[in-house]
Design an enzyme around this catalytic site. Structure first.
Site, short mmCIF file in Angstrom:
data_model
loop_
_atom_site.label_atom_id
_atom_site.label_comp_id
_atom_site.label_asym_id
_atom_site.label_seq_id
_atom_site.Cartn_x
_atom_site.Cartn_y
_atom_site.Cartn_z
N GLY A 18 0.66 -1.17 0.01
CA GLY A 18 0.08 0.03 0.02
C GLY A 18 0.77 1.38 -0.01
N ARG A 50 2.16 -6.85 -12.35
CA ARG A 50 1.08 -7.47 -13.13
C ARG A 50 1.12 -6.82 -14.58
NH1 ARG A 50 -3.32 -7.33 -8.27
NH2 ARG A 50 -2.15 -5.68 -7.83
N THR A 83 -8.32 -7.47 -11.59
CA THR A 83 -8.88 -5.98 -11.16
C THR A 83 -7.48 -4.99 -11.61
OG1 THR A 83 -10.19 -6.74 -9.31
CG2 THR A 83 -10.07 -4.32 -9.74
N LYS A 90 1.11 -15.12 6.05
CA LYS A 90 0.71 -14.66 7.25
C LYS A 90 -0.62 -13.93 7.22
CE LYS A 90 3.80 -13.55 10.35
NZ LYS A 90 5.17 -12.77 10.76
N TYR A 134 -0.29 -17.58 -2.24
CA TYR A 134 -1.27 -16.76 -2.44
C TYR A 134 -2.73 -17.57 -2.44
CZ TYR A 134 -4.20 -13.11 -4.16
OH TYR A 134 -5.23 -12.04 -4.60
N VAL A 169 -1.93 -6.37 10.07
CA VAL A 169 -3.10 -6.85 10.61
C VAL A 169 -2.57 -8.72 10.92
CG1 VAL A 169 -4.62 -5.33 9.45
CG2 VAL A 169 -4.23 -7.64 8.22
N1 UDP Z 1 2.06 -11.38 -18.07
C1 UDP Z 1 2.67 -11.24 -19.19
N2 UDP Z 1 3.86 -10.02 -19.23
C2 UDP Z 1 3.89 -9.39 -18.15
C3 UDP Z 1 3.30 -9.62 -17.02
C4 UDP Z 1 2.46 -10.77 -16.84
O1 UDP Z 1 2.57 -11.68 -20.42
O2 UDP Z 1 4.46 -8.41 -17.90
C5 UDP Z 1 1.16 -12.47 -18.09
C6 UDP Z 1 1.28 -13.65 -17.16
O3 UDP Z 1 2.07 -14.56 -17.53
C7 UDP Z 1 -0.22 -14.10 -17.10
C8 UDP Z 1 -0.96 -12.75 -17.60
O4 UDP Z 1 -0.16 -11.73 -17.88
O5 UDP Z 1 -0.46 -15.00 -17.83
C9 UDP Z 1 -1.75 -11.94 -16.14
O6 UDP Z 1 -0.67 -11.70 -15.25
P1 UDP Z 1 -0.76 -11.09 -13.95
O7 UDP Z 1 0.52 -11.27 -13.22
O8 UDP Z 1 -1.31 -9.92 -14.39
O9 UDP Z 1 -2.05 -11.76 -13.17
P2 UDP Z 1 -2.33 -13.23 -12.87
O10 UDP Z 1 -1.36 -14.03 -13.49
O11 UDP Z 1 -2.03 -13.40 -11.34
O12 UDP Z 1 -3.81 -13.39 -13.46
#
Ligand code: UDP
Length: 313
Positions: free
Chosen positions: A37, A187, A176, A92, A146, A58
């Site tokens: 955050g 992400r 999201t 945790k 996770y 928390v």
């Molecule tokens: N991904 C990608 N390039 C990036 C980051 C992620 O191609 O720079 C891909 C990742 O391999 C996954 C998808 O995008 O298939 C979504 O990844 P993210 O980490 O956003 O979320 P999650 O996998 O938890 O859904």
């Protein structure tokens, strides 16, 4: 009007939730240890008479003086980059943190609202995913801290519900995105937008054919509040059912940024789910909710945010 504790309230999703709760007249106590955050997400709320921020982990014992009507437990790092960096903290906050929040809910007679995840479905063999699907999760792989912490959270919430009659809500979120994601979050949406704006190659993992269904943050917040306000005590998917490959997302980002960046391919991380899309039957039936922001529009709004954040105006 209610008094609501938001854990992870200084995070990406949590801070939008704080904004919306204050806007509708609720009192908000925001708890955040600022690991992922950021105070910049909530500093516009400092001085608001119905907002209080407490810097707190928390996963340690928590106590909030005064009445509490609901505890919305959003605290958790949520990016695969963090899964590798701080796996024990993630476990945790999903276990001890959830236990502490449920203890507080019990002491206060409050509703416990859990921000769970579509990751409980793992690499799903059923598509799209209804809430009744039990999932296909690697219990000890690189995403397990996770996935399993969230699965534990759901089980613990149900145990408190059955044993102590705690009023519970369980949201399963699907990818999201929106303003206030961290530029270095890792992400895919934030990575692609930051790369496109900086004229760097877009890093596609694998061949880019894997899919996700991206939900704009305002839709996510409305869905979560619709669930909080309902009396529905079973898990509910909140997401956008429109499904895209990562190559399609890359094209969307390049259009929205008007960038001439190329796409570069990198190895697919282990256990990366091949597809993901919410079945929204329950959300529509129980909450009368469905998302309204299309990917093009949501990405445009997120790009506008990153242009400001990166100082590219
Ligand atoms: N991904 C990608 N390039 C990036 C980051 C992620 O191609 O720079 C891909 C990742 O391999 C996954 C998808 O995008 O298939 C979504 O990844 P993210 O980490 O956003 O979320 P999650 O996998 O938890 O859904």
């Amino acid at each position: 009007m209610a008094r609501i504790v938001v854990t992870g309230g200084a995070g990406f999703l949590g801070s939008h939730l704080c904004d919306r709760l204050l806007q509708r007249g609720d009192d908000v106590v925001c708890l955040d240890n600022l690991v992922t955050g950021r105070t910049s997400n909530i500093e516009h709320l400092f001085g608001h008479e119905r907002f209080r921020f407490v810097e707190q982990d928390v996963s340690d014992f928590i106590w909030v003086p005064g009445p509490v009507d609901a505890i919305m437990h959003l605290a958790s790092p949520a990016s695969p980059v963090d899964f590798a960096r701080i796996p024990i903290q993630i476990m945790k906050v999903g276990s001890l943190g959830t236990h502490n929040c449920l203890g507080l809910a019990r002491a206060k007679g409050a509703t416990f609202h859990l921000n769970s995840t579509s990751e409980v479905y793992g690499d799903p063999l059923v598509h799209p995913q209804p809430e009744s699907y039990w999932g296909n999760v690697n219990p000890n792989g690189p995403r397990s801290m996770y996935d399993e912490a969230k699965r534990f959270s759901e089980a613990l919430a149900m145990a408190y519900h059955r044993t102590h009659d705690i009023d519970i809500r369980i949201v399963r979120t699907f990818n999201t995105y929106g303003p206030r994601m961290r530029p270095e979050d890792g992400r895919v949406v934030s990575n692609f937008i930051v790369q496109a704006l900086q004229g760097e190659p877009l890093t596609v993992y694998g061949d880019g054919s894997q899919t996700r269904s991206f939900c704009y943050v305002d839709d996510q917040v409305e869905g979560q509040l619709a669930l909080l306000d309902s009396g529905y005590q079973q898990p509910v998917n909140i997401g956008n059912p429109n499904e895209f490959t990562m190559l399609e997302l890359a094209e969307t980002v390049l259009r929205a940024t008007n960038s001439s960046s190329q796409v570069e391919f990198f190895p697919l991380p282990a256990d990366d789910p091949t597809q993901r899309r919410p079945d929204l039957t329950v959300a529509k039936r129980e909450l009368g909710w469905e998302p309204s922001v299309e990917l093009d529009e949501g990405v445009r709004r997120t790009v506008a945010h990153f242009i400001g954040e990166l100082g590219l105006e």
